[in-house]
Design a protein around this motif. Sequence first.
Motif, PDB file in Angstrom:
ATOM      1  N   GLN A  39       0.869  -1.175   0.000  1.00 29.32           N
ATOM      2  CA  GLN A  39       0.000   0.000   0.000  1.00 29.32           C
ATOM      3  C   GLN A  39       0.900   1.217   0.000  1.00 29.32           C
ATOM      4  O   GLN A  39       1.652   1.457   0.946  1.00 29.32           O
ATOM      5  CB  GLN A  39      -0.885   0.007   1.251  1.00 29.32           C
ATOM      6  CG  GLN A  39      -1.994   1.033   1.230  1.00 29.32           C
ATOM      7  CD  GLN A  39      -3.329   0.413   0.855  1.00 29.32           C
ATOM      8  OE1 GLN A  39      -3.459  -0.795   0.771  1.00 29.32           O
ATOM      9  NE2 GLN A  39      -4.314   1.256   0.617  1.00 29.32           N
ATOM     10  N   THR A  40       0.816   1.999  -1.071  1.00 29.58           N
ATOM     11  CA  THR A  40       1.690   3.148  -1.229  1.00 29.58           C
ATOM     12  C   THR A  40       1.159   4.346  -0.443  1.00 29.58           C
ATOM     13  O   THR A  40      -0.008   4.348  -0.027  1.00 29.58           O
ATOM     14  CB  THR A  40       1.802   3.523  -2.711  1.00 29.58           C
ATOM     15  OG1 THR A  40       0.504   3.983  -3.150  1.00 29.58           O
ATOM     16  CG2 THR A  40       2.219   2.323  -3.542  1.00 29.58           C
ATOM     17  N   PRO A  41       1.990   5.374  -0.264  1.00 31.01           N
ATOM     18  CA  PRO A  41       1.500   6.596   0.406  1.00 31.01           C
ATOM     19  C   PRO A  41       0.309   7.227  -0.304  1.00 31.01           C
ATOM     20  O   PRO A  41      -0.468   7.949   0.310  1.00 31.01           O
ATOM     21  CB  PRO A  41       2.729   7.516   0.374  1.00 31.01           C
ATOM     22  CG  PRO A  41       3.884   6.583   0.350  1.00 31.01           C
ATOM     23  CD  PRO A  41       3.429   5.411  -0.492  1.00 31.01           C
ATOM     24  N   LEU A  81       9.963 -12.287   1.366  1.00 35.73           N
ATOM     25  CA  LEU A  81      10.144 -11.391   0.233  1.00 35.73           C
ATOM     26  C   LEU A  81      11.516 -10.758   0.368  1.00 35.73           C
ATOM     27  O   LEU A  81      11.739  -9.951   1.271  1.00 35.73           O
ATOM     28  CB  LEU A  81       9.065 -10.314   0.179  1.00 35.73           C
ATOM     29  CG  LEU A  81       9.139  -9.394  -1.036  1.00 35.73           C
ATOM     30  CD1 LEU A  81       8.796 -10.165  -2.320  1.00 35.73           C
ATOM     31  CD2 LEU A  81       8.200  -8.190  -0.894  1.00 35.73           C
ATOM     32  N   GLN A  82      12.434 -11.141  -0.499  1.00 33.87           N
ATOM     33  CA  GLN A  82      13.762 -10.549  -0.533  1.00 33.87           C
ATOM     34  C   GLN A  82      13.728  -9.339  -1.450  1.00 33.87           C
ATOM     35  O   GLN A  82      13.374  -9.470  -2.635  1.00 33.87           O
ATOM     36  CB  GLN A  82      14.793 -11.563  -1.032  1.00 33.87           C
ATOM     37  CG  GLN A  82      16.204 -11.011  -1.133  1.00 33.87           C
ATOM     38  CD  GLN A  82      16.798 -10.652   0.221  1.00 33.87           C
ATOM     39  OE1 GLN A  82      16.680 -11.420   1.178  1.00 33.87           O
ATOM     40  NE2 GLN A  82      17.443  -9.499   0.305  1.00 33.87           N
ATOM     41  N   MET A  83      14.079  -8.186  -0.918  1.00 34.15           N
ATOM     42  CA  MET A  83      14.025  -6.944  -1.683  1.00 34.15           C
ATOM     43  C   MET A  83      15.426  -6.358  -1.794  1.00 34.15           C
ATOM     44  O   MET A  83      16.043  -6.028  -0.770  1.00 34.15           O
ATOM     45  CB  MET A  83      13.085  -5.950  -1.000  1.00 34.15           C
ATOM     46  CG  MET A  83      11.689  -6.510  -0.746  1.00 34.15           C
ATOM     47  SD  MET A  83      10.554  -5.264  -0.103  1.00 34.15           S
ATOM     48  CE  MET A  83      11.304  -4.922   1.476  1.00 34.15           C
ATOM     49  N   ASN A  84      15.917  -6.240  -3.001  1.00 33.68           N
ATOM     50  CA  ASN A  84      17.241  -5.699  -3.267  1.00 33.68           C
ATOM     51  C   ASN A  84      17.123  -4.438  -4.112  1.00 33.68           C
ATOM     52  O   ASN A  84      16.092  -4.175  -4.726  1.00 33.68           O
ATOM     53  CB  ASN A  84      18.098  -6.733  -3.984  1.00 33.68           C
ATOM     54  CG  ASN A  84      18.290  -8.006  -3.188  1.00 33.68           C
ATOM     55  OD1 ASN A  84      18.408  -7.979  -1.963  1.00 33.68           O
ATOM     56  ND2 ASN A  84      18.340  -9.127  -3.881  1.00 33.68           N
ATOM     57  N   SER A  85      18.195  -3.681  -4.157  1.00 33.67           N
ATOM     58  CA  SER A  85      18.254  -2.453  -4.969  1.00 33.67           C
ATOM     59  C   SER A  85      17.022  -1.584  -4.740  1.00 33.67           C
ATOM     60  O   SER A  85      16.378  -1.128  -5.690  1.00 33.67           O
ATOM     61  CB  SER A  85      18.385  -2.816  -6.459  1.00 33.67           C
ATOM     62  OG  SER A  85      19.516  -3.604  -6.690  1.00 33.67           O
ATOM     63  N   LEU A  86      16.724  -1.345  -3.499  1.00 34.51           N
ATOM     64  CA  LEU A  86      15.506  -0.624  -3.156  1.00 34.51           C
ATOM     65  C   LEU A  86      15.545   0.827  -3.624  1.00 34.51           C
ATOM     66  O   LEU A  86      16.597   1.478  -3.625  1.00 34.51           O
ATOM     67  CB  LEU A  86      15.255  -0.689  -1.651  1.00 34.51           C
ATOM     68  CG  LEU A  86      14.698  -2.028  -1.185  1.00 34.51           C
ATOM     69  CD1 LEU A  86      14.926  -2.236   0.299  1.00 34.51           C
ATOM     70  CD2 LEU A  86      13.219  -2.134  -1.519  1.00 34.51           C
ATOM     71  N   LYS A  87      14.366   1.314  -4.028  1.00 34.14           N
ATOM     72  CA  LYS A  87      14.190   2.661  -4.549  1.00 34.14           C
ATOM     73  C   LYS A  87      13.189   3.418  -3.671  1.00 34.14           C
ATOM     74  O   LYS A  87      12.365   2.789  -2.999  1.00 34.14           O
ATOM     75  CB  LYS A  87      13.661   2.601  -5.976  1.00 34.14           C
ATOM     76  CG  LYS A  87      14.499   1.791  -6.938  1.00 34.14           C
ATOM     77  CD  LYS A  87      13.825   1.703  -8.300  1.00 34.14           C
ATOM     78  CE  LYS A  87      14.645   0.889  -9.275  1.00 34.14           C
ATOM     79  NZ  LYS A  87      13.992   0.799 -10.606  1.00 34.14           N
ATOM     80  N   PRO A  88      13.213   4.742  -3.697  1.00 30.39           N
ATOM     81  CA  PRO A  88      12.237   5.503  -2.908  1.00 30.39           C
ATOM     82  C   PRO A  88      10.794   5.114  -3.222  1.00 30.39           C
ATOM     83  O   PRO A  88       9.943   5.105  -2.322  1.00 30.39           O
ATOM     84  CB  PRO A  88      12.534   6.959  -3.296  1.00 30.39           C
ATOM     85  CG  PRO A  88      13.979   6.956  -3.666  1.00 30.39           C
ATOM     86  CD  PRO A  88      14.213   5.626  -4.332  1.00 30.39           C
ATOM     87  N   GLU A  89      10.517   4.766  -4.459  1.00 25.56           N
ATOM     88  CA  GLU A  89       9.142   4.401  -4.838  1.00 25.56           C
ATOM     89  C   GLU A  89       8.714   3.040  -4.289  1.00 25.56           C
ATOM     90  O   GLU A  89       7.548   2.648  -4.430  1.00 25.56           O
ATOM     91  CB  GLU A  89       8.960   4.429  -6.357  1.00 25.56           C
ATOM     92  CG  GLU A  89       9.981   3.640  -7.138  1.00 25.56           C
ATOM     93  CD  GLU A  89      11.116   4.510  -7.647  1.00 25.56           C
ATOM     94  OE1 GLU A  89      11.615   5.371  -6.877  1.00 25.56           O
ATOM     95  OE2 GLU A  89      11.526   4.304  -8.811  1.00 25.56           O
ATOM     96  N   ASP A  90       9.641   2.313  -3.661  1.00 24.49           N
ATOM     97  CA  ASP A  90       9.276   1.067  -2.987  1.00 24.49           C
ATOM     98  C   ASP A  90       8.739   1.324  -1.581  1.00 24.49           C
ATOM     99  O   ASP A  90       8.285   0.389  -0.909  1.00 24.49           O
ATOM    100  CB  ASP A  90      10.489   0.134  -2.891  1.00 24.49           C
ATOM    101  CG  ASP A  90      10.980  -0.326  -4.246  1.00 24.49           C
ATOM    102  OD1 ASP A  90      12.214  -0.389  -4.447  1.00 24.49           O
ATOM    103  OD2 ASP A  90      10.128  -0.620  -5.116  1.00 24.49           O
ATOM    104  N   THR A  91       8.803   2.571  -1.132  1.00 26.71           N
ATOM    105  CA  THR A  91       8.260   2.920   0.181  1.00 26.71           C
ATOM    106  C   THR A  91       6.766   2.617   0.235  1.00 26.71           C
ATOM    107  O   THR A  91       5.988   3.087  -0.597  1.00 26.71           O
ATOM    108  CB  THR A  91       8.498   4.410   0.489  1.00 26.71           C
ATOM    109  OG1 THR A  91       9.906   4.632   0.610  1.00 26.71           O
ATOM    110  CG2 THR A  91       7.806   4.832   1.777  1.00 26.71           C
ATOM    111  N   ALA A  92       6.373   1.795   1.203  1.00 34.23           N
ATOM    112  CA  ALA A  92       4.981   1.364   1.308  1.00 34.23           C
ATOM    113  C   ALA A  92       4.816   0.502   2.553  1.00 34.23           C
ATOM    114  O   ALA A  92       5.806   0.110   3.186  1.00 34.23           O
ATOM    115  CB  ALA A  92       4.574   0.551   0.073  1.00 34.23           C
ATOM    116  N   VAL A  93       3.579   0.205   2.863  1.00 34.24           N
ATOM    117  CA  VAL A  93       3.282  -0.848   3.838  1.00 34.24           C
ATOM    118  C   VAL A  93       3.110  -2.143   3.055  1.00 34.24           C
ATOM    119  O   VAL A  93       2.312  -2.184   2.111  1.00 34.24           O
ATOM    120  CB  VAL A  93       2.010  -0.531   4.643  1.00 34.24           C
ATOM    121  CG1 VAL A  93       1.715  -1.669   5.632  1.00 34.24           C
ATOM    122  CG2 VAL A  93       2.155   0.790   5.387  1.00 34.24           C
TER     123      VAL A  93
END
Length: 125
Positions: A39-41, A81-93
């Motif tokens: 769920q994004t901002p 869920l393995q999350m790599n190379s995270l970006k600002p747009e991945d910010t979420a719940v």
Amino acid sequence: QVQLLESGGGYVQVGGSLRLSCKASGRTFSNYAMGWFRQTPENNREYVASISASGRSTDVADRVKGRFAISRDNAKDTLYLQMNSLKPEDTAVYYCASPREGIATRRYVWEYSHWGQGTQVTVSS
């Protein structure tokens, strides 16, 4: 009663990694597909990835393909869920979810009947 409990969220810098976990209880975990949503901002619930009951088949949304990987350990009743190379747009719940029935991967919110409480992931630049 099915319960899903996410963990592993937090703050991370751009390019960093996190691994989310989802511990399931209340029914036979290995009999059901599982999925991750976020769920994004802006309040949109987006599909992230799903995995078949056996774990042999996975599906990942195009927006995170090549960076995120879904897996499960049926012996531990746990989804990852393995999350790599995270970006600002991945910010979420981030939420894990389980369908009422079914073993195959699935992409749509309406296909899931059980949801965790969510874990916040914040990617800072």
